[in-house]
Write a protein that holds these residues in place. Structure first.
Motif, short mmCIF file in Angstrom:
data_model
loop_
_atom_site.label_atom_id
_atom_site.label_comp_id
_atom_site.label_asym_id
_atom_site.label_seq_id
_atom_site.Cartn_x
_atom_site.Cartn_y
_atom_site.Cartn_z
N ARG A 83 0.84 -1.21 0.00
CA ARG A 83 0.00 0.00 0.00
C ARG A 83 0.87 1.26 0.00
O ARG A 83 0.55 2.26 -0.64
N ARG A 84 2.00 1.20 0.74
CA ARG A 84 2.92 2.36 0.73
C ARG A 84 3.48 2.57 -0.68
O ARG A 84 3.56 3.70 -1.16
N HIS A 85 3.85 1.46 -1.32
CA HIS A 85 4.40 1.57 -2.67
C HIS A 85 3.33 2.08 -3.64
O HIS A 85 3.63 2.87 -4.55
N ALA A 86 2.09 1.67 -3.43
CA ALA A 86 1.00 2.11 -4.31
C ALA A 86 0.69 3.60 -4.15
O ALA A 86 0.03 4.19 -5.00
N ALA A 87 1.17 4.18 -3.06
CA ALA A 87 0.93 5.61 -2.84
C ALA A 87 1.86 6.48 -3.68
O ALA A 87 1.65 7.68 -3.80
N THR A 88 2.89 5.88 -4.27
CA THR A 88 3.80 6.63 -5.14
C THR A 88 3.24 6.57 -6.57
O THR A 88 2.51 5.64 -6.91
N PRO A 89 3.60 7.55 -7.42
CA PRO A 89 3.08 7.53 -8.81
C PRO A 89 3.45 6.25 -9.56
O PRO A 89 2.60 5.63 -10.21
N ALA A 90 4.72 5.82 -9.43
CA ALA A 90 5.14 4.59 -10.13
C ALA A 90 4.41 3.38 -9.55
O ALA A 90 4.00 2.48 -10.30
N GLY A 91 4.26 3.39 -8.25
CA GLY A 91 3.58 2.27 -7.61
C GLY A 91 2.12 2.19 -8.00
O GLY A 91 1.58 1.10 -8.22
N ALA A 92 1.48 3.35 -8.10
CA ALA A 92 0.06 3.37 -8.47
C ALA A 92 -0.14 2.84 -9.89
O ALA A 92 -1.07 2.09 -10.17
N GLN A 93 0.79 3.23 -10.78
CA GLN A 93 0.69 2.76 -12.17
C GLN A 93 0.89 1.24 -12.23
O GLN A 93 0.16 0.53 -12.93
N LEU A 94 1.87 0.77 -11.46
CA LEU A 94 2.13 -0.67 -11.42
C LEU A 94 0.95 -1.41 -10.82
O LEU A 94 0.57 -2.50 -11.29
N ARG A 95 0.35 -0.84 -9.78
CA ARG A 95 -0.82 -1.47 -9.16
C ARG A 95 -1.95 -1.64 -10.18
O ARG A 95 -2.57 -2.70 -10.28
N ASP A 96 -2.19 -0.59 -10.97
CA ASP A 96 -3.26 -0.66 -11.97
C ASP A 96 -2.94 -1.71 -13.04
O ASP A 96 -3.82 -2.43 -13.51
N ARG A 97 -1.66 -1.79 -13.42
CA ARG A 97 -1.28 -2.78 -14.44
C ARG A 97 -1.40 -4.19 -13.90
O ARG A 97 -1.79 -5.11 -14.61
#
Lengths: 159, 89
Positions: A83-97
């Motif tokens: 969840r912390r990683h998903a809070a970053t722009p790169a992490g959010a993009q990766l989460r969506d992918r």
């Protein structure tokens, strides 16, 4: 009432550990087998990627079913890190992918087959997940320990 | 004894563990849908997705430890190689 000696306490700990190992073995024997199992072999094929992945999944299952409290704590730590990683722009993009990936859907089914979903749901703080306790109850009662026998094992006054 | 670990064994095991995690992270990253996917529904990014994200994040953190190996000085070149540590540095 006499105070137990250190030797007695250590014997209790050893006995609890023996029981824990027996329960883990019972769970492992009762859980559905992971299919398809790659062929056993000796030589180069023994170290095939399929065999390595299969062994990794089996080890993950043993770790989860044999150490549910520790596995749950690690699971919560990893999810929080995710969840912390998903809070970053790169992490959010990766989460969506990841969420849009069909391969991840397949992996989710593999994970559910491996973990039997015992890490999800409610759990006491620093305790075993409720789903694991329910799975254990199902396995034990399915091996000849019926309600009549369990009632005799309970202390007086407990329903 | 816990206070007297076997150095070589501990290094090899620890670094191999890191390598395994880094490899696992690369495998998970390869599963992500290519390109920039449309935003997934909120309910789709559940604990499992965040678990995978954590594996990728840890793998990336481990890989960031590695590049310094190419910038070691001459003294490091002449020292005897220690099992597994070259990758970590």
């Amino acid at each position: 009432m006499t105070t137990p000696t250190p030797e007695t306490l250590l014997a209790v700990v050893a006995e609890l550990d023996r029981l824990r190992a027996l329960l883990a073995e019972l769970l492992e024997r009762s859980a559905p087998r992971l299919m398809p199992a790659p062929p056993e072999g000796y030589g180069p094929e023994r170290h095939s990627p399929e065999r390595a992945s299969y062994e990794l999944l089996l080890s993950a299952r043993r770790a989860v079913l044999g150490n549910p409290a520790a596995a749950r704590a690690l699971y919560e730590l990893l999810v929080a890190e995710g969840r912390r990683h998903a809070a970053t722009p790169a992490g959010a993009q990766l989460r969506d992918r990841l969420a849009a990936s069909e391969a991840v859907d397949h992996l989710r089914r593999v994970w559910e087959a491996v973990s039997l979903n015992v890490l999800d749901g409610p759990a006491a703080p620093s305790g075993v997940p409720d789903a694991w306790a329910e799975l254990l109850a199902d396995v034990v009662t399915g091996h000849g320990l019926n309600e009549a026998i369990l009632a005799r094992l309970r202390p007086e006054g407990f329903a | 004894m816990l206070s007297d670990p076997q150095t070589a064994f501990a290094e090899a095991t620890f670094v191999n563990g890191l390598l395994g995690l880094a490899c696992l992270a690369q495998a998970v990253r390869a599963l992500a849908a290519p390109g920039r996917a449309p935003s997934a529904p909120a309910g789709k990014a559940d604990d499992f997705i965040h678990l995978l994200l954590a594996v990728i994040s840890l793998g990336e953190s481990i890989e960031r430890l590695a590049p310094a190996a190419e910038h070691r000085g001459p003294s490091a070149e002449s020292s005897p190689p220690t099992y597994g540590l070259g990758w970590l540095r």
